[in-house]
Design a protein around this motif. Sequence first.
Motif, PDB file in Angstrom:
ATOM      1  N   SER A  96      -5.682   3.407   2.012  1.00 55.19           N
ATOM      2  CA  SER A  96      -4.290   3.617   2.377  1.00 55.19           C
ATOM      3  C   SER A  96      -3.329   3.485   1.220  1.00 55.19           C
ATOM      4  O   SER A  96      -2.159   3.815   1.355  1.00 55.19           O
ATOM      5  N   THR A 129      -1.479   7.529   5.865  1.00 56.11           N
ATOM      6  CA  THR A 129      -0.423   6.927   5.033  1.00 56.11           C
ATOM      7  C   THR A 129      -0.984   6.511   3.681  1.00 56.11           C
ATOM      8  O   THR A 129      -0.703   5.428   3.189  1.00 56.11           O
ATOM      9  N   ASN A 166       0.814  -1.224   0.000  1.00 60.34           N
ATOM     10  CA  ASN A 166       0.000   0.000   0.000  1.00 60.34           C
ATOM     11  C   ASN A 166       0.847   1.273   0.000  1.00 60.34           C
ATOM     12  O   ASN A 166       0.467   2.291   0.564  1.00 60.34           O
TER      13      ASN A 166
HETATM   14  K   LIG Z   1       0.104   4.702   0.758  1.00 63.36           K
END
Ligand SMILES: [K+]
Lengths: 450, 450
Positions: B281, B394, B176
């Motif tokens: 994410s 994030t 991710n």
């Molecule tokens: K990311």
Amino acid sequence: MIKKRLKTKLNNTPAQAIVTYYFIAIAISVILLRLPGVHKPGVHVNFIDSLFTAVSAVSVTGLSSINISETYSVFGYFMIILVLQLGGIGIMALGTFVWLISGKKIGLRERQLIMVDYNQSNLSGVVNLIKEIVKLLLLIQAIGALLLTLYFTQYYDSFKEALTHGIFTSVSATTNAGFDITGDSLIPYHHDYFVQIITIFLIIFGAIGFPVLIEVKEFLSNKNKNFRFSLFTRLTTITYAILLVFGTIMIYLLEMFHAFKGMPWHEKFFTALFHSVSTRSAGLTTIDVTQFHEGTNFLMSVLMFIGASPSSVGGGIRTTTFAIAVLFLINFSRGKDSVQIFHREVHLIDIFRAFAVIILAFAMVFIATILLSVTETNVPITSLIFEITSAFGTCGMSLGITGELSDIGKVIIMVLMFIGRVGLISFLYSIGGKSNKTKFHYPKERVIIG
Amino acid sequence: MIKKRLKTKLNNTPAQAIVTYYFIAIAISVILLRLPGVHKPGVHVNFIDSLFTAVSAVSVTGLSSINISETYSVFGYFMIILVLQLGGIGIMALGTFVWLISGKKIGLRERQLIMVDYNQSNLSGVVNLIKEIVKLLLLIQAIGALLLTLYFTQYYDSFKEALTHGIFTSVSATTNAGFDITGDSLIPYHHDYFVQIITIFLIIFGAIGFPVLIEVKEFLSNKNKNFRFSLFTRLTTITYAILLVFGTIMIYLLEMFHAFKGMPWHEKFFTALFHSVSTRSAGLTTIDVTQFHEGTNFLMSVLMFIGASPSSVGGGIRTTTFAIAVLFLINFSRGKDSVQIFHREVHLIDIFRAFAVIILAFAMVFIATILLSVTETNVPITSLIFEITSAFGTCGMSLGITGELSDIGKVIIMVLMFIGRVGLISFLYSIGGKSNKTKFHYPKERVIIG
Ligand SMILES: [K+]
Ligand SMILES: [K+]
């Protein structure tokens, strides 16, 4: 079983009483604001705008889709003043009354509100006390009106005009309504520190909370030697003061080289102070807030979101909710399992209430923002968030978009003003239906968090 | 006394271990990203930008102040891949390990994570299990890389180029991270649903959470007849799915007459679905997100703020925190005094943790917004909030301002990526110092809320 039913009743009735009062007050206000002669000759007002003004006045928000000074006659001004009293002092007194009565019935000595513990042990005592306080607030308004009227004679040609402005400004400040009949809020008095100081005092009297006024009165009367201020009064007053100082410093720092550029320090200070006080719930301004940085407007949105004391004329999540959230975080990060302050421990149920209010408030702001972003496609999101928090905090400041809102947009803002004024806890209880205590418990199981 | 100390130790050590690992990983990453030959010939990178890239890669955020594809050599790409494994799988494995070990030590059978309850009752068993899962994730990455490489041969001239893109995209999706070496995220594959479907699966494998993978593996192995999915797995998976569906529908509705105008329905659907998955994410995009409405970007900010599952490669407040907040509100408004779901009751301490995370997260976003509004005067607040929630979640999507940030702005974003990845609970415990159980209780007292 009987105990359970009683508890249910006590949870629901006060909230429903407040919501019902509010609806009736809005209905009366719409009628008052559509009486013959309330408008200036030749002015026509749509029903939705009358309704918007009524909701805004009863919720003492002060957002306005029409220009008050250009729309209403002097008779109209006084109708608005009447509505402000219904909404401001009316709901504040009712809320406090309900809190006292339910506290007495539940028999929670812990509440420590003085009239429960001491000499106000019967219903008529409570009623008398509230009557006294309403009188006190009307007296404050009268003194404010007198001072402002005398002072305004230098601004206005006739005494009648100065009197109208004096009364209207005093009521608008004390009820934290934030309506104005100058057409430009308090910007005409930007250099007049006297008017601003008077206004600040009146705003604080309204926003600090009814129970605080009661306790201060008891304290000053000096009747009771064992008197101590309740946890509520300490918590809300100190939070109110900290937010006021924080807001003043932040607005000063953020704008000193920008909107305040070229002003002498005392003018910078007064402008910062006034808007810090005003974001709590009053909504009056002494400068055009669209001149501020976007960052300052965002800060003001957050301050409006927090709002004023419970049982005051203000809205928002309220000072105590904010204080408990912050205290909880501090205690939790130190590994403590309770919230302690001023040698008292906060009840678990009040921590839960604070959380419920915060979660619901954020959900509301989020949903309102998405909805308004669809209905008002040409308005920047930051202006929408400012308007939304202003409505929910019953502050009434605007970046100038209220008049341009679509009808659906107006309805959304009205709902927010309504909920902001009633208070999320009352709102939750009034929609939540019957209390439904858990009869059995499932096995507990941990989950990973954050 | 000993029990207390033990508890203190267990509260602090895991958090400190994770934070320490994170710092070491960043230090190693900076060194790796400044090795000779990592940059394309003739390219110079400032130290702050190397640091920013290292923090962004270790936290698998994917925000980038420089253009990765133009800056790094193929050797550099593989150094980034290495860092992504350190940050993505490394922290996820460590976090899960710590959770299992501390759960075992505390002896909480309630945690119900299968390896605690059943056949993984010793330390080496846990270590073996985690090794197995790391292998599984590397296998997933390898399969993803293989499929993408074979498919990319139609896009790229040489097999070597297709292989580089295949491996990088697979690792970037599974961890991710959201970095790209196309110079334009996955926009070149906007019409390629095969690439998007593969990527979506890889993203979900990374974001759904390590414990979920473990349990699904146990479930599929069919060894244990009494197997049931833990409360954690049910809660996080269902929340993840609901948010994914909600995001897809909302983005579709908000953009169908705007950024998606003129697209056939399947293209609208895939673009909405991909960005709903990606806001969890991943941060990869198949369309320029600056083309979206401001309202859509605000919605995405909220989705990024919520983030992915705990013990996954994602950030944010995490799905379980969000779920508990919502469940709490529903239960509270119905007058219930506990949070019940799936025939289980959520522990009070987990409700408290969820609240602490939410309050701290909002405080952080607020403070970061005010700070960045001062350091980045020319950037609109909505872009700042998007960047801030993207860093904290994030996610790594940006409205294009990362490269223009001032050095102070970059530091603020780095701190947010750090905290977002470590997780607020670990962050709280690592700064909170020793556990400090309340030794005595003050009298309780009620306050008025909201
Ligand atoms: K990311
Ligand atoms: K107001």
